[in-house]
Design an enzyme around this catalytic site. Structure first.
Site, short mmCIF file in Angstrom:
data_model
loop_
_atom_site.label_atom_id
_atom_site.label_comp_id
_atom_site.label_asym_id
_atom_site.label_seq_id
_atom_site.Cartn_x
_atom_site.Cartn_y
_atom_site.Cartn_z
N GLU A 285 43.07 35.55 52.54
CA GLU A 285 42.62 36.47 51.49
C GLU A 285 43.05 37.90 51.75
O GLU A 285 43.44 38.62 50.82
CB GLU A 285 41.10 36.38 51.36
CG GLU A 285 40.63 35.05 50.82
CD GLU A 285 39.12 34.89 50.79
OE1 GLU A 285 38.67 33.87 50.25
OE2 GLU A 285 38.39 35.77 51.30
N TYR B 166 41.69 32.79 43.33
CA TYR B 166 40.70 31.71 43.25
C TYR B 166 41.33 30.35 42.97
O TYR B 166 40.66 29.43 42.48
CB TYR B 166 39.66 32.05 42.17
CG TYR B 166 38.72 33.15 42.58
CD1 TYR B 166 37.75 32.93 43.57
CD2 TYR B 166 38.79 34.41 42.00
CE1 TYR B 166 36.89 33.94 43.96
CE2 TYR B 166 37.92 35.43 42.38
CZ TYR B 166 36.98 35.18 43.36
OH TYR B 166 36.11 36.18 43.75
N HIS C 73 32.09 39.38 46.89
CA HIS C 73 32.73 38.20 47.48
C HIS C 73 32.92 38.47 48.96
O HIS C 73 33.21 39.60 49.37
CB HIS C 73 34.12 37.97 46.85
CG HIS C 73 34.97 37.02 47.63
ND1 HIS C 73 34.93 35.66 47.43
CD2 HIS C 73 35.87 37.23 48.63
CE1 HIS C 73 35.78 35.07 48.26
NE2 HIS C 73 36.36 36.00 49.00
N ASN D 112 27.47 37.99 40.86
CA ASN D 112 26.71 38.10 42.10
C ASN D 112 27.16 39.24 43.02
O ASN D 112 27.01 39.17 44.23
CB ASN D 112 26.70 36.76 42.84
CG ASN D 112 28.06 36.32 43.32
OD1 ASN D 112 29.07 36.97 43.07
ND2 ASN D 112 28.10 35.21 44.04
N LYS E 219 32.46 43.22 43.21
CA LYS E 219 32.85 42.66 41.92
C LYS E 219 32.55 43.60 40.75
O LYS E 219 31.81 44.59 40.91
CB LYS E 219 32.16 41.31 41.73
CG LYS E 219 32.63 40.25 42.72
CD LYS E 219 31.94 38.92 42.47
CE LYS E 219 32.42 37.84 43.41
NZ LYS E 219 31.73 36.55 43.15
#
Length: 143
Positions: free
Chosen positions: A128, A51, A117, A114, A11
């Site tokens: 995905e 998402y 993913h 965080n 990310k």
């Protein structure tokens, strides 16, 4: 044990701190092979589409804003039980709950930023991966 593929996204927070190489090294040390990868600055449409399952949740807008705030590195990892292996390397979604030595414990600053993913199931991984990669962009490794 089953050879699987999973999607991994480094990310914007981890990319901006130059943790890509360290994160990739952890995947490889765990026996996961990188069979496709690309750096991409997600558009709002990219992030909203990826998402979409979270669209009705309160954090959706912040998640989309974060994921479009800078480049990400999207990869396909392959290996035995890749989905579970990758999630174990990542650690708990909330870095405060992540085990020491996991990517999120070591590189993430909050549950919102965080670091990475990972697909949560084989079915999610297939969906995905197809979202970001055409079949001809994935290079199975035989050596």
């Amino acid at each position: 044990m089953a050879i699987e593929r999973t999607l991994s996204i480094v990310k914007p927070d981890a990319v901006s701190k130059n943790h890509i190489g360290e994160i990739f090294a952890r995947f490889e040390k765990a026996g996961l092979k990188i069979v496709a990868t690309k750096m991409k600055h997600l558009s709002q449409a990219d992030a909203e589409g990826f998402y979409a399952e979270h669209k009705e949740r309160g954090f959706f807008g912040d998640l989309v804003a974060f994921m479009t705030s800078g480049p990400v590195v999207v990869s396909v990892l392959e290996g035995e039980n890749a989905v579970l292996a990758h999630r174990e390397i990542l650690g708990a979604t909330n870095p405060k709950e992540a085990a020491p030595g996991t990517i999120r414990a070591d590189f993430a600053v909050s549950i919102d930023e965080n670091a990475a993913h990972g697909s949560d199931s084989v079915a999610s991984a297939e969906r995905e991966i197809a979202y970001f990669f055409a079949d001809n962009e994935i290079c199975p490794r035989t050596r």
